[in-house]
Design a protein around this motif. Structure first.
Motif: not given
Length: 296
Positions: A155-158, A207-208, A172-177, A160-166
């Protein structure tokens, strides 16, 4: 020995060699008697030349007279009794050969069955052991814990891994900053979009990494139990292989012992049958004596 063949044999009588020899002699006597009957006729024939004297004819065939006629039945009786003698001896010899063949063809398994011996079964090579067999042996608590760690890690891997929602939201947050403004359209229709974090970016990072740590902890626990399952499977394989080798050794030893007994039985049975004498029925004893006298 089959019941139909038992009648031919006892501890006293003729050997197979003697029986065959006497049967051959009987065939010679039969041939002689049949030759005497071959030209059987009751007409005497003479040939004469026309004009010759009454007594000048020559006899070319002499028919059987009463003395010869009287020999027909005795000859037939002797042929019949000789044939009966040969039939008995040939059948006895054939029965002996049949019984010997039956002994030779009796398989080891059949011999065991005949003697109420349980033939050793060939050990089966141990089947492969997979993790499910070991997992099936876990307690309720252990198996639930295993499923929990497996489910939590997945569940966690789904997320936090690349392509996962988190992971995507963090990226996206890092890009917008780095790029807080976007535009679309042209001229007076140009739209300007400004992007500001809705939460302290550091908290997202915290959190990440906390989720990563949680994931590693679950992975570590899951891997520990998987390793334990693997080691248990290897232990079971070793135990089963050792047991198989022991069973195979016991099987081989037991079979060799029984097989030696089986071969000994075959040898003794063949010898017993070979030593059996062919019984001479009382009705054939006179013929047997007559045939034996021919050899003296």
């Amino acid at each position: 020995m089959e019941r139909i063949n038992e009648i031919f044999f006892s501890n006293h009588g003729l050997t197979s060699t003697s029986a065959a020899h006497l049967a051959d002699l009987a065939q010679e006597l039969i041939a002689g008697n049949e030759a005497k009957l071959k030209n059987l006729n009751f007409v005497t024939t003479k040939v004469d030349i026309v004009g010759s004297t009454a007594d000048s004819g020559k006899t070319i065939n002499i028919g059987y007279d009463e003395s010869m006629l009287a020999q027909v039945r005795p000859l037939l009786e002797e042929i019949a009794i000789m044939n009966a003698f040969c039939a008995w001896m040939r059948e006895a010899i054939k029965a002996k050969e049949y019984e010997t063949k039956q002994v030779n063809n009796r398989s080891f398994e059949e011999w065991c069955k005949d003697n109420n011996i349980e033939a050793p079964a060939t050990p089966q090579y141990p089947k492969e052991i997979d993790s499910n067999e070991i997992i099936a042996q876990l307690t309720i608590k252990e198996r639930n814990q295993y499923f929990y760690w497996e489910a939590t890690a997945a569940t966690i891997g789904k997320y936090i891994h690349p392509g996962g929602q988190f992971a995507n939201a963090r990226e996206e947050l890092q890009c917008k900053i780095m790029k807080p403004y976007d535009t679309s359209g042209n001229g007076k229709d140009t739209l300007i979009y400004s992007h500001t974090p809705s939460i302290d970016p550091q908290k997202v990072e915290d959190t990440f990494f906390d989720l990563q740590k949680w994931h590693r902890e679950n992975e570590r626990e899951l891997n520990k139990i998987k390793f334990a399952i693997k080691k248990e499977a290897e232990k079971k394989v070793l135990e089963r292989n050792q047991q198989y080798r022991q069973d195979l050794e016991d099987y081989t030893q037991k079979r060799q012992t029984l097989f030696a007994q089986y071969k000994q039985w075959q040898s003794q049975e063949r010898e017993r049958i070979a030593n059996l004498k062919i019984v001479v029925p009382e009705a054939l004893q006179t013929i047997c004596d007559k045939l034996n006298d021919l050899e003296k």
